[in-house]
Design a protein around this motif. Structure first.
Motif, PDB file in Angstrom:
ATOM      1  N   SER A  83       0.831  -1.208   0.000  1.00 15.34           N
ATOM      2  CA  SER A  83       0.000   0.000   0.000  1.00 15.34           C
ATOM      3  C   SER A  83       0.869   1.263   0.000  1.00 15.34           C
ATOM      4  O   SER A  83       2.075   1.197   0.237  1.00 15.34           O
ATOM      5  N   PHE A  84       0.225   2.375  -0.287  1.00 22.05           N
ATOM      6  CA  PHE A  84       0.903   3.677  -0.298  1.00 22.05           C
ATOM      7  C   PHE A  84       0.049   4.635   0.511  1.00 22.05           C
ATOM      8  O   PHE A  84      -1.141   4.797   0.226  1.00 22.05           O
ATOM      9  N   HIS A  85       0.629   5.237   1.514  1.00 15.77           N
ATOM     10  CA  HIS A  85      -0.127   6.157   2.361  1.00 15.77           C
ATOM     11  C   HIS A  85       0.670   7.430   2.602  1.00 15.77           C
ATOM     12  O   HIS A  85       1.894   7.382   2.743  1.00 15.77           O
ATOM     13  N   ARG A 268      -3.606  12.006  17.733  1.00 17.96           N
ATOM     14  CA  ARG A 268      -4.666  11.012  17.501  1.00 17.96           C
ATOM     15  C   ARG A 268      -4.923  10.906  15.997  1.00 17.96           C
ATOM     16  O   ARG A 268      -4.901  11.920  15.298  1.00 17.96           O
ATOM     17  N   LEU A 269      -5.175   9.688  15.560  1.00 16.37           N
ATOM     18  CA  LEU A 269      -5.503   9.504  14.149  1.00 16.37           C
ATOM     19  C   LEU A 269      -6.930   9.965  13.917  1.00 16.37           C
ATOM     20  O   LEU A 269      -7.866   9.469  14.557  1.00 16.37           O
ATOM     21  N   THR A 270      -7.087  10.905  13.033  1.00 12.20           N
ATOM     22  CA  THR A 270      -8.436  11.396  12.749  1.00 12.20           C
ATOM     23  C   THR A 270      -8.922  10.931  11.387  1.00 12.20           C
ATOM     24  O   THR A 270     -10.066  11.121  11.042  1.00 12.20           O
ATOM     25  N   ARG A 271      -8.021  10.360  10.607  1.00 13.79           N
ATOM     26  CA  ARG A 271      -8.448   9.783   9.335  1.00 13.79           C
ATOM     27  C   ARG A 271      -7.678   8.489   9.109  1.00 13.79           C
ATOM     28  O   ARG A 271      -6.449   8.489   9.079  1.00 13.79           O
ATOM     29  N   VAL A 272      -8.417   7.419   8.980  1.00 13.81           N
ATOM     30  CA  VAL A 272      -7.791   6.119   8.777  1.00 13.81           C
ATOM     31  C   VAL A 272      -8.404   5.495   7.534  1.00 13.81           C
ATOM     32  O   VAL A 272      -9.629   5.405   7.429  1.00 13.81           O
ATOM     33  N   PRO A 273      -7.562   5.118   6.584  1.00 13.54           N
ATOM     34  CA  PRO A 273      -8.114   4.530   5.367  1.00 13.54           C
ATOM     35  C   PRO A 273      -8.666   3.135   5.610  1.00 13.54           C
ATOM     36  O   PRO A 273      -8.345   2.493   6.631  1.00 13.54           O
TER      37      PRO A 273
END
Lengths: 280, 301
Positions: A83-85, A268-273
């Motif tokens: 994957s690519f993030h 904090r993670l606010t956007r997670v794919p």
């Protein structure tokens, strides 16, 4: 005597000098792709039917330095192989801290971090070293070794992995040529421009064909044009099956290369794919 | 080539080492420590070897000679002749010769002066008995025989001197051993301290090497090899100084040889043994640096 020639940020005729990606050097191809030629590797989309085994798994991970407050809190996400993030967030949001957990510079204060299916907290030092060899890191400040030449810097991961430097030299030279540093093999990093250092840092990160490539603000020290070129390079590596995570605050790049985002906000993670994300 | 230039070349790190070990003070301090430690170790070793060698020589000389003393008496000449016959007939005796009176007078002259005083003294007879090397000789049996056959005779087997020589050699060896232990402890502490300081100086690069997957032993080897090399360079200097001093002492001792003083000497084997601190010191420096580095590296992430 080493070359101290002019900067090669825009090396005419070099691979990275081109705006459109062309084939990566054979050192990066190896046996990972059925394509034998660079052109083939770049022109074919990576097979999406392969099982997307999780390369990175974070579960409720927290990180604090000493007795200070948590700089990362309850971070949970999974990155499938290949994957690519982008890892985005404002300055101080925790991007570098999260990356440091990914490249095993430190362990989590709480929670579980698993890389390549192995719990890093329970791993011994030898096992951690083995995991680290499967990871390539591009540091924001390059962290090159000034006492080593360009070619020796680039070959460092291979040397650490115990590869014969004489056998691997041809591959390293080819890679450096590909990133536009072919004429500066014997130069020392202190004589390079920011862009050249950046490309050397990238060459060092990818030379051992890592399964996971992490880059901390890799475009932070270069102009937009070179930033796009660097992203093409990362994209090329991604297409060869490398899992790529790029921490950046350059939103123009994020918009231009529409890969999923891991967005951090105050630790904090606010956007997670979605977990199924593999290739766009 | 000037010496500082040569030293700079010898202490230059190997090209292409994982770490830039030239960028710290250890390049100067480790050779200096090694030079001092090797110099003192060589001298201590030479002292122990020379003392032992001297004691062996004295022991050999004293154990192969006895002195029989017959107190002054009217029939001293007859008793002396009887004693000589008796002694020459014993197993293990090579020669038995009375000291001439002139020699006796010469021995006493430093205390009593030349002249009438000595002439008026009743002097004993001293018989110098030389033993066959390696042959058995029953000292106590001969003592009893002399007491029975020649009243007033006394056998001196130099035991008191031999015991003193043995004690002196033991003391010199103990002092040398104490010096070795002290020097070794100081040198090891210095190498540990220097290695920890170097690890602190190069911490950033070490962290990167760790991130690349370098094993602790790989990084420790860098410090070990460099410490051993710097110790060898410093050791060479210390060895040269020690040999220079010992050669000067040997030359001085040769001048003294005409006197009655026994001179400690180093055999060719001893000179070779005195070289041992150089490779041993380099090896110990390397091992110490490796262990010190491993101890610190294991505490890093």
């Amino acid at each position: 005597m080493y070359a101290t020639g002019t900067l090669a940020d825009k090396p005419s005729g070099t691979r990275l000098g081109a705006m459109q990606p062309i084939g990566p050097p054979s050192v990066l191809l190896g046996a990972r792709t059925p394509c034998e030629t660079p052109h083939c590797a770049m022109s074919q989309p990576a097979p999406t039917s392969l099982p997307a085994t999780a390369v990175v798994e974070f579960e409720h991970v927290g990180l604090r330095y000493g007795v200070g407050p948590e700089v990362l809190s309850d971070v949970t996400f999974t990155l499938p192989g290949g994957s690519f993030h982008f890892l985005t967030g404002a300055s101080g949001a925790g991007k570098s801290s999260l990356l440091s957990l990914l490249y095993l510079a430190r362990g989590p204060s709480r929670g579980r971090v698993s890389l390549f299916g192995q719990d890093v907290v329970r791993a011994g030092r030898e096992a951690l070293a083995g995991l680290r060899r499967r990871i390539g890191v591009v540091f924001q400040d390059f962290r090159l070794f000034d006492h080593l030449t360009v070619v020796d810097n680039a070959a460092l991961p291979l040397r650490i992995a115990g590869r014969d430097p004489h056998e691997s030299r041809a591959n390293v030279v080819e890679l450096l040529d590909w990133v536009g540093l072919g004429g500066l093999l014997d130069a020392h990093p202190s004589t390079l421009s920011g862009g050249q250092k950046q490309r050397l840092a990238i060459a060092r990160a990818v030379v051992a064909r890592p399964k996971l490539l992490l880059a901390d603000e890799p475009t932070g020290n270069v102009d937009d044009q070179l930033a796009v070129r660097l992203l093409y390079l990362f994209e090329a590596l991604h297409r060869m099956g490398t899992t790529v995570v790029i921490a950046t605050h350059n939103m123009r790049l994020v918009e231009r290369f529409p890969y999923p985002e891991l967005q951090l906000d105050d630790g904090r993670l606010t956007r997670v794919p979605a977990r199924s994300t593999r290739l766009l | 080539m000037s010496e500082p230039r040569l030293l700079a070349i010898l202490t230059r790190p190997w090209p292409g080492g994982l770490l830039a070990l030239a960028n710290d003070d250890a390049r100067v301090h480790l050779p200096a420590i090694a030079a001092a430690a090797t110099f003192l170790t060589c001298l201590a070793l030479a002292l122990a070897l020379a003392a032992t060698s001297l004691a062996d020589r004295w022991q050999g000389a004293l154990s192969e000679a006895l002195t029989v003393e017959i107190a002054p008496r009217p029939d001293l000449d007859a008793m002396t002749a009887k004693a000589l016959i008796l002694l020459r007939g014993l197993d293990g005796v090579a020669t038995a010769e009375p000291l001439p009176r002139a020699r006796l007078r010469a021995l006493l002259a430093p205390w009593l002066g030349e002249g009438a005083i000595i002439d008026g003294l009743p002097l004993p007879t001293l018989i110098d008995v030389r033993l066959i090397r390696g042959a058995k000789f029953d000292t106590e049996g001969v003592e009893r025989l002399l007491a029975r056959e020649i009243p007033g005779a006394r056998l001196d087997d130099h035991r008191m001197w031999r015991d003193s020589v043995t004690a002196a050699a033991w003391l010199a060896t103990a002092v040398a051993a104490a010096m070795l232990v002290a020097v070794l402890a100081a040198a090891i502490s210095a190498v540990v301290f220097a290695t920890r300081a170097r690890l602190a100086v190069h911490r950033d690069h070490i962290e990167i090497l760790h991130v690349m997957g370098a094993l602790d032993r790989t990084i420790a080897r860098e410090f070990a090899v460099d410490a051993a090399r710097l110790a060898a360079v410093g050791g060479l200097l210390g060895l040269a100084l020690a040999f220079g001093l010992m050669a000067a002492l040997a030359a001085f001792a040769t001048q003294l040889e005409t006197s009655a003083l026994p001179i400690p000497r180093l055999s060719p084997l001893h000179w070779i043994l005195v070289l041992v601190p150089l490779p041993v010191g380099a090896f110990l420096a390397g091992v110490t640096a490796a262990l010190a580095a491993i101890g610190v590296l294991r505490r890093m992430p």
